[in-house]
Design a protein around this motif. Structure first.
Motif, mmCIF file in Angstrom:
data_model
loop_
_atom_site.group_PDB
_atom_site.id
_atom_site.type_symbol
_atom_site.label_atom_id
_atom_site.label_comp_id
_atom_site.label_asym_id
_atom_site.label_seq_id
_atom_site.Cartn_x
_atom_site.Cartn_y
_atom_site.Cartn_z
ATOM 1 N N LEU A 13 21.446 -15.358 -49.207
ATOM 2 C CA LEU A 13 21.589 -13.928 -48.923
ATOM 3 C C LEU A 13 20.428 -13.128 -49.499
ATOM 4 N N GLN A 14 20.039 -13.439 -50.725
ATOM 5 C CA GLN A 14 18.931 -12.724 -51.350
ATOM 6 C C GLN A 14 17.617 -12.966 -50.619
ATOM 7 N N GLU A 15 17.364 -14.203 -50.225
ATOM 8 C CA GLU A 15 16.133 -14.513 -49.492
ATOM 9 C C GLU A 15 16.092 -13.768 -48.157
ATOM 10 N N ALA A 16 17.230 -13.719 -47.471
ATOM 11 C CA ALA A 16 17.282 -13.009 -46.192
ATOM 12 C C ALA A 16 17.025 -11.522 -46.400
ATOM 13 N N LEU A 21 15.626 -9.654 -43.173
ATOM 14 C CA LEU A 21 16.499 -10.195 -42.127
ATOM 15 C C LEU A 21 17.933 -9.756 -42.370
ATOM 16 N N ARG A 22 18.714 -9.721 -41.287
ATOM 17 C CA ARG A 22 20.131 -9.382 -41.420
ATOM 18 C C ARG A 22 21.020 -10.546 -41.061
ATOM 19 N N SER A 23 20.437 -11.667 -40.658
ATOM 20 C CA SER A 23 21.214 -12.849 -40.316
ATOM 21 C C SER A 23 20.975 -13.944 -41.340
ATOM 22 N N VAL A 24 22.057 -14.609 -41.724
ATOM 23 C CA VAL A 24 21.982 -15.687 -42.695
ATOM 24 C C VAL A 24 22.699 -16.892 -42.104
ATOM 25 N N SER A 25 22.058 -18.059 -42.179
ATOM 26 C CA SER A 25 22.670 -19.294 -41.691
ATOM 27 C C SER A 25 22.884 -20.244 -42.851
ATOM 28 N N TYR A 26 24.088 -20.806 -42.934
ATOM 29 C CA TYR A 26 24.404 -21.806 -43.941
ATOM 30 C C TYR A 26 25.577 -22.627 -43.441
ATOM 31 N N ASP A 27 25.613 -23.883 -43.787
ATOM 32 C CA ASP A 27 26.673 -24.803 -43.364
ATOM 33 C C ASP A 27 26.911 -24.782 -41.861
ATOM 34 N N LYS A 29 26.757 -22.277 -39.899
ATOM 35 C CA LYS A 29 27.316 -21.000 -39.456
ATOM 36 C C LYS A 29 26.266 -19.918 -39.618
ATOM 37 N N THR A 30 26.311 -18.925 -38.751
ATOM 38 C CA THR A 30 25.400 -17.791 -38.838
ATOM 39 C C THR A 30 26.206 -16.511 -38.970
ATOM 40 N N VAL A 31 25.830 -15.699 -39.958
ATOM 41 C CA VAL A 31 26.484 -14.417 -40.172
ATOM 42 C C VAL A 31 25.423 -13.342 -40.020
ATOM 43 N N THR A 32 25.719 -12.322 -39.209
ATOM 44 C CA THR A 32 24.796 -11.210 -39.005
ATOM 45 C C THR A 32 25.431 -9.951 -39.585
#
Length: 71
Positions: A13-16, A21-27, A29-32
């Motif tokens: 989240l911090q890197e995004a 950026l407003r989108s984060v992908s992990y596991d 899944k992508t959350v915008t």
């Protein structure tokens, strides 16, 4: 969610956020997030959860003014 996973998500989240950026992908899944404020709120919430999970309490500070007439 375990502590290591929360810390990894916090880093993502911090890197995004720092990259603008407003989108984060992990596991897989992508959350915008709709705005930077929403992303910042998610970071604050995750930091608080990490503090509780690691046994450190979230410190709150109170600031105030004290005055006396010197009697």
């Amino acid at each position: 969610m375990d502590l290591e996973r929360m810390q990894a998500l916090l880093i993502a989240l911090q890197e995004a956020r720092f990259a603008g950026l407003r989108s984060v992908s992990y596991d897989g899944k992508t959350v915008t997030y709709g705005s930077d404020a929403e992303l910042a709120a998610a970071i604050r919430d995750l930091e608080a959860r990490i503090a509780v999970a690691s046994g450190a309490s979230a410190r709150r500070r109170r600031w105030g003014t004290v005055a006396a007439k010197g009697l």
